[in-house]
Design an enzyme around this catalytic site. Structure first.
Site, PDB file in Angstrom:
ATOM      1  N   LYS A  22     -26.134  24.418  -2.295  1.00 23.41           N
ATOM      2  CA  LYS A  22     -25.829  23.027  -1.992  1.00 23.41           C
ATOM      3  C   LYS A  22     -24.367  22.867  -1.642  1.00 23.41           C
ATOM      4  CE  LYS A  22     -25.659  18.667  -4.394  1.00 23.41           C
ATOM      5  NZ  LYS A  22     -25.620  18.028  -5.659  1.00 23.41           N
TER       6      LYS A  22
ATOM      7  N   TYR B 244     -33.375  13.811   2.144  1.00 21.80           N
ATOM      8  CA  TYR B 244     -33.676  12.379   2.155  1.00 21.80           C
ATOM      9  C   TYR B 244     -34.597  12.022   3.321  1.00 21.80           C
ATOM     10  CZ  TYR B 244     -29.953  12.513  -1.213  1.00 21.80           C
ATOM     11  OH  TYR B 244     -29.198  12.844  -2.314  1.00 21.80           O
TER      12      TYR B 244
ATOM     13  N   LYS C  67     -23.236  25.595  -6.143  1.00 22.55           N
ATOM     14  CA  LYS C  67     -22.955  24.208  -5.765  1.00 22.55           C
ATOM     15  C   LYS C  67     -21.461  24.085  -5.495  1.00 22.55           C
ATOM     16  CE  LYS C  67     -23.147  19.460  -7.297  1.00 22.55           C
ATOM     17  NZ  LYS C  67     -23.698  18.509  -8.254  1.00 22.55           N
TER      18      LYS C  67
ATOM     19  N   GLU D  72     -22.674  33.625  -9.377  1.00 25.52           N
ATOM     20  CA  GLU D  72     -23.286  32.455 -10.018  1.00 25.52           C
ATOM     21  C   GLU D  72     -24.808  32.612 -10.079  1.00 25.52           C
ATOM     22  OE1 GLU D  72     -22.296  29.915 -11.599  1.00 25.52           O
ATOM     23  OE2 GLU D  72     -20.234  29.457 -11.026  1.00 25.52           O
TER      24      GLU D  72
ATOM     25  N   LYS E 294     -14.008  17.300  -8.474  1.00 24.37           N
ATOM     26  CA  LYS E 294     -14.849  18.156  -9.320  1.00 24.37           C
ATOM     27  C   LYS E 294     -14.527  19.638  -9.116  1.00 24.37           C
ATOM     28  CE  LYS E 294     -18.559  14.697  -9.675  1.00 24.37           C
ATOM     29  NZ  LYS E 294     -20.020  14.450  -9.759  1.00 24.37           N
TER      30      LYS E 294
ATOM     31  N   SER F 257     -26.481  14.176   0.880  1.00 24.11           N
ATOM     32  CA  SER F 257     -26.362  12.817   1.409  1.00 24.11           C
ATOM     33  C   SER F 257     -25.464  12.739   2.646  1.00 24.11           C
ATOM     34  CB  SER F 257     -25.840  11.891   0.307  1.00 24.11           C
ATOM     35  OG  SER F 257     -24.603  12.351  -0.208  1.00 24.11           O
TER      36      SER F 257
ATOM     37  N   ARG G 175     -22.861   9.526  -4.342  1.00 24.88           N
ATOM     38  CA  ARG G 175     -22.095   8.906  -5.437  1.00 24.88           C
ATOM     39  C   ARG G 175     -22.180   7.386  -5.345  1.00 24.88           C
ATOM     40  NH1 ARG G 175     -17.081  13.283  -5.349  1.00 24.88           N
ATOM     41  NH2 ARG G 175     -18.401  15.070  -5.916  1.00 24.88           N
TER      42      ARG G 175
HETATM   43  C1  PBG Z   1     -24.240  15.351  -9.510  1.00 20.17           C
HETATM   44  C2  PBG Z   1     -24.967  15.547  -8.249  1.00 20.17           C
HETATM   45  C3  PBG Z   1     -24.397  15.341  -7.001  1.00 20.17           C
HETATM   46  C4  PBG Z   1     -25.400  15.544  -6.072  1.00 20.17           C
HETATM   47  C5  PBG Z   1     -26.561  15.898  -6.755  1.00 20.17           C
HETATM   48  N1  PBG Z   1     -26.273  15.916  -8.124  1.00 20.17           N
HETATM   49  C6  PBG Z   1     -23.045  14.857  -6.617  1.00 20.17           C
HETATM   50  C7  PBG Z   1     -21.852  15.472  -7.173  1.00 20.17           C
HETATM   51  O1  PBG Z   1     -21.855  16.615  -7.626  1.00 20.17           O
HETATM   52  O2  PBG Z   1     -20.848  14.770  -7.200  1.00 20.17           O
HETATM   53  C8  PBG Z   1     -25.176  15.369  -4.599  1.00 20.17           C
HETATM   54  C9  PBG Z   1     -26.365  15.139  -3.764  1.00 20.17           C
HETATM   55  C10 PBG Z   1     -26.092  14.536  -2.442  1.00 20.17           C
HETATM   56  O3  PBG Z   1     -24.934  14.374  -1.994  1.00 20.17           O
HETATM   57  O4  PBG Z   1     -27.080  14.196  -1.784  1.00 20.17           O
HETATM   58  N2  PBG Z   1     -24.471  16.108 -10.576  1.00 20.17           N
END
Ligand code: PBG
Length: 330
Positions: A254, A319, A200, A239, A223, A280, A210
């Site tokens: 991701k 989505y 990720k 990982e 992050k 997203s 968010r």
């Molecule tokens: C948070 C989480 C995130 C997403 C899924 N779980 C956002 C982040 O890490 O800030 C993102 C999914 C998306 O953008 O559709 N644990």
């Protein structure tokens, strides 16, 4: 010697729809899709999300209705994310451990009403913390690994007890897969799967998510001390290796399209089920292109989803899942 033109005309097999179908190397079906859903507090509530046009948060009754839509369209699984009421967000994110929180209520309601669809739940503290981070922070705002992992274990057990089928840790703490796996075994949840968000990345594509879980305005800093650097690919393989060794059943990459190379490398290196999260920001880009009149939604959605299958994915979180499943006749 390989034949060449004119003996070989690669256009020959493309010349009719039946032949293109016959020669398709990859297939995409509704069963390849996981549909992320956002949960709102209350009853009879639908809250459209401005930065994710076409996506809403639903109260638990609406989540159940969406799960039925998904099941009827042939979708295999839904993924749940709560928009925790602001008053319940704390420094330590303890609402994540409440057996009656939004997430657990939604899991239970889906399992009662639509038992034949899979329920995947996100393990991370960001929808529950007052600072918007996925874990516990120290005085400097640094996200603490081992303290966080301990809470994540309790969060995972809380979700498993509520009936979750797949636990999906998205927090990127070191060592948490092994700890969660051990705890699930100890508590008798031997068939609860773990799909780890193994690779990720610290991505600019998460903004609308968010907004959806209400953490954008709260998030202090970024992050980057726990999510991966977009420059790295070898590290993604490390990982994945660790998460598999610790007991993950499947792994996720991701975001999606910008990281197709990672998907291919993970699939080739490990030969395990790999999933992609078309996040997203990727959804929002497609919708923005459609709104601007620069692209047609349906073929673009299907093409992006096919790309994940071609790269080696077992399935995709998107989505667009319901829309895509219906386009496929689901
Ligand atoms: C948070 C989480 C995130 C997403 C899924 N779980 C956002 C982040 O890490 O800030 C993102 C999914 C998306 O953008 O559709 N644990």
């Amino acid at each position: 010697m390989t034949a060449s033109y004119p003996a070989l005309r690669l256009r020959r097999t493309r010349s009719a729809p039946w032949s293109r179908r016959l020669h398709a190397e990859t297939i995409l079906t509704p069963a390849d899709l996981i549909w992320p859903l956002f949960i709102a507090d209350g009853e009879g509530v639908e809250e459209p999300i401005a930065s994710l046009p076409g996506v809403s948060r639903w109260s638990v009754d609406g989540i159940v209705a969406r799960a039925k839509d998904a099941r009827d369209a042939g979708i295999a699984c839904v993924a749940l994310f709560p928009n925790t009421p602001r008053a319940l967000r704390t420094e330590d994110g303890r609402e994540a451990l409440n057996p009656d929180n939004l997430m657990c209520r939604a899991i239970g309601a889906i399992k009662d009403a639509v038992p034949d669809i899979g329920v995947l739940t996100d393990v991370a503290l960001d929808p529950y913390t007052a600072h918007g981070h996925d874990g516990l922070v120290d005085m400097q705002g640094y996200v603490l690994n081992d303290d966080t992992a301990e809470v994540l274990v309790a969060q995972a057990l809380n979700q498993a007890a509520a009936g979750a089928d797949i636990i999906a840790p998205s927090d990127m703490m070191d060592g948490r897969i092994g700890l969660i796996r051990d705890a699930l075994e100890e508590e008798g949840h031997v068939n609860v799967q773990i799909m780890s968000y193994a690779a990720k990345y610290a991505s600019a594509f998460y903004g609308p998510f968010r907004d959806a879980v209400g953490s954008r305005g709260l998030l202090k800093g970024d992050k980057k001390t726990y999510q991966m650097d977009p420059a790295n690919a070898e590290e993604a393989l490390r990982e994945v290796a660790l998460d598999l060794q610790e007991g993950a059943d499947s792994v996720m990459v991701k975001p999606g399209l910008p990281y197709l190379d990672i998907i291919v490398r993970v699939k080739n290196a490990f030969e395990v089920p790999v999933f992609a999260y078309q996040v997203s920001g990727e959804y929002a880009m497609i919708e923005a292109a459609v709104a601007a009149g620069s692209a047609e939604r349906d073929p673009m959605v299907l093409e992006t989803l096919m790309a994940f299958k071609r790269a080696g994915c077992s399935g995709v979180l998107t989505y667009h899942a319901l829309h895509a499943a219906r386009l496929m006749g689901g």
